[in-house]
Design an enzyme around this catalytic site. Structure first.
Site, PDB file in Angstrom:
ATOM      1  N   HIS A   1       1.026  -1.157  -0.477  1.00 56.92           N
ATOM      2  CA  HIS A   1       0.601  -0.307  -0.065  1.00 56.92           C
ATOM      3  C   HIS A   1       1.315   1.178  -0.053  1.00 56.92           C
ATOM      4  O   HIS A   1       1.465   1.383   0.375  1.00 56.92           O
ATOM      5  CB  HIS A   1      -1.006  -0.038   1.368  1.00 56.92           C
ATOM      6  CG  HIS A   1      -0.265   0.212   2.396  1.00 56.92           C
ATOM      7  ND1 HIS A   1       0.323  -1.222   3.025  1.00 56.92           N
ATOM      8  CD2 HIS A   1       0.282   0.997   3.429  1.00 56.92           C
ATOM      9  CE1 HIS A   1       1.447  -0.352   4.083  1.00 56.92           C
ATOM     10  NE2 HIS A   1       1.190   0.940   4.348  1.00 56.92           N
TER      11      HIS A   1
ATOM     12  N   HIS B   1       6.139   6.578  -0.827  1.00 58.90           N
ATOM     13  CA  HIS B   1       6.722   5.665  -0.809  1.00 58.90           C
ATOM     14  C   HIS B   1       5.540   3.619  -0.892  1.00 58.90           C
ATOM     15  O   HIS B   1       5.535   3.431  -0.300  1.00 58.90           O
ATOM     16  CB  HIS B   1       7.358   5.405  -0.194  1.00 58.90           C
ATOM     17  CG  HIS B   1       7.444   4.867   1.352  1.00 58.90           C
ATOM     18  ND1 HIS B   1       7.011   6.129   2.157  1.00 58.90           N
ATOM     19  CD2 HIS B   1       7.188   4.060   2.115  1.00 58.90           C
ATOM     20  CE1 HIS B   1       6.757   5.678   3.853  1.00 58.90           C
ATOM     21  NE2 HIS B   1       6.807   4.664   3.497  1.00 58.90           N
TER      22      HIS B   1
HETATM   23  P1  ATP Z   1       4.274  -3.259  11.640  1.00 56.44           P
HETATM   24  O1  ATP Z   1       4.394  -1.858  12.377  1.00 56.44           O
HETATM   25  O2  ATP Z   1       3.602  -4.526  12.446  1.00 56.44           O
HETATM   26  O3  ATP Z   1       5.795  -3.781  10.867  1.00 56.44           O
HETATM   27  P2  ATP Z   1       2.754  -1.649   9.631  1.00 56.44           P
HETATM   28  O4  ATP Z   1       4.052  -0.750  10.065  1.00 56.44           O
HETATM   29  O5  ATP Z   1       2.888  -2.450   8.430  1.00 56.44           O
HETATM   30  O6  ATP Z   1       2.892  -3.311  10.253  1.00 56.44           O
HETATM   31  P3  ATP Z   1       1.501   0.193  10.688  1.00 56.44           P
HETATM   32  O7  ATP Z   1       2.804   0.175  12.298  1.00 56.44           O
HETATM   33  O8  ATP Z   1      -0.085  -0.049  11.864  1.00 56.44           O
HETATM   34  O9  ATP Z   1       1.697  -1.768  10.109  1.00 56.44           O
HETATM   35  O10 ATP Z   1       1.261   1.345  10.096  1.00 56.44           O
HETATM   36  C1  ATP Z   1      -0.039   1.304   9.379  1.00 56.44           C
HETATM   37  C2  ATP Z   1       0.967   2.267   7.994  1.00 56.44           C
HETATM   38  O11 ATP Z   1       0.742   3.252   8.907  1.00 56.44           O
HETATM   39  C3  ATP Z   1       2.467   1.555   7.431  1.00 56.44           C
HETATM   40  O12 ATP Z   1       1.672   2.372   5.890  1.00 56.44           O
HETATM   41  C4  ATP Z   1       3.194   2.540   8.459  1.00 56.44           C
HETATM   42  O13 ATP Z   1       4.212   3.173   7.759  1.00 56.44           O
HETATM   43  C5  ATP Z   1       2.712   3.719   8.839  1.00 56.44           C
HETATM   44  N1  ATP Z   1       2.922   4.107   9.690  1.00 56.44           N
HETATM   45  C6  ATP Z   1       3.304   3.710  11.535  1.00 56.44           C
HETATM   46  N2  ATP Z   1       3.215   4.561  11.904  1.00 56.44           N
HETATM   47  C7  ATP Z   1       3.391   5.561  11.728  1.00 56.44           C
HETATM   48  C8  ATP Z   1       4.181   6.927  12.063  1.00 56.44           C
HETATM   49  N3  ATP Z   1       4.306   6.936  13.643  1.00 56.44           N
HETATM   50  N4  ATP Z   1       4.112   8.101  10.888  1.00 56.44           N
HETATM   51  C9  ATP Z   1       3.287   7.956   9.994  1.00 56.44           C
HETATM   52  N5  ATP Z   1       3.429   6.383   9.415  1.00 56.44           N
HETATM   53  C10 ATP Z   1       3.120   5.580  10.402  1.00 56.44           C
END
Ligand code: ATP
Ligand code: MG
Length: 171
Positions: free
Chosen positions: A39, A121
């Site tokens: 995504h 990205h």
């Molecule tokens: P995991 O954290 O389990 O490795 P994930 O990063 O895909 O998996 P989430 O942390 O729920 O799952 O994040 C969902 C989306 O939001 C992802 O695209 C992640 O890069 C983005 N994201 C997560 N935390 C932040 C943040 N603090 N600031 C900006 N984007 C974020």
């Protein structure tokens, strides 16, 4: 619940991105993002109450999203968390505008996570062993998009899984 706004790739592009992830994984190791989870995040909302999630769903279902086409032509990396991604050499103007317009609506709703810099990205690998992309042929993909999705993120032992809660309408 943990929520974010994103573009989800159409099926043919999802497969192409999966192939890129495969090639990157062979070279760089780490954890490959499963095809179903690929995504582009437009806004990370964090922990949101059920009531708030309902309001967000209603808002997303009324959004007017201009359609566009994002060209993916570059590999990139975020060194600290070991993330390898595919994106564009120059930030795409239409995507930057879309992200800004979402945050213009989100900030008055009390969301504060707007990043100081938006780098569109698609994460392909997490915790990569090395972030060396020089030997990979440059990506050249087009991502036609028409709608934004509100996603819920569940974390289990294999990483995150996403569930679509709402989507903007087709204009
Ligand atoms: P995991 O954290 O389990 O490795 P994930 O990063 O895909 O998996 P989430 O942390 O729920 O799952 O994040 C969902 C989306 O939001 C992802 O695209 C992640 O890069 C983005 N994201 C997560 N935390 C932040 C943040 N603090 N600031 C900006 N984007 C974020
Ligand atoms: Mg995360």
């Amino acid at each position: 619940m943990r929520l974010f706004l994103a573009l989800m790739p159409p099926p043919a592009l999802r497969r192409r991105l999966g192939e890129l992830a495969e090639r990157a994984h062979a070279r760089c190791g780490g954890r490959r993002v499963p095809d179903d989870s690929l995504h582009l995040t437009l806004a990370f909302l964090g922990e949101v109450s059920e009531e708030r999630a309902e309001e967000l769903s209603t808002w997303v279902e009324g959004l007017d999203v201009p359609e566009g086409k994002w060209r993916l032509d570059a590999w990139g990396a975020f060194r600290r968390p070991g993330i390898l991604w595919v994106g564009s050499q120059m930030p795409d103007r239409a995507l930057v505008n879309l992200q800004a317009s979402l945050w213009r609506d989100l900030e008055p709703q009390g969301f504060t996570g707007r990043p100081s810099r938006f780098i569109p990205h698609v994460t392909l690998l997490r915790r990569a062993r090395r972030l060396e992309t020089a030997g990979l042929s440059p990506p050249d993909l087009a991502w036609p998009y028409r709608r934004v999705a509100l996603l819920r993120s569940f974390t289990d032992q294999d990483g995150a899984r996403y569930q679509t809660l709402a989507r903007s309408p087709l204009s």
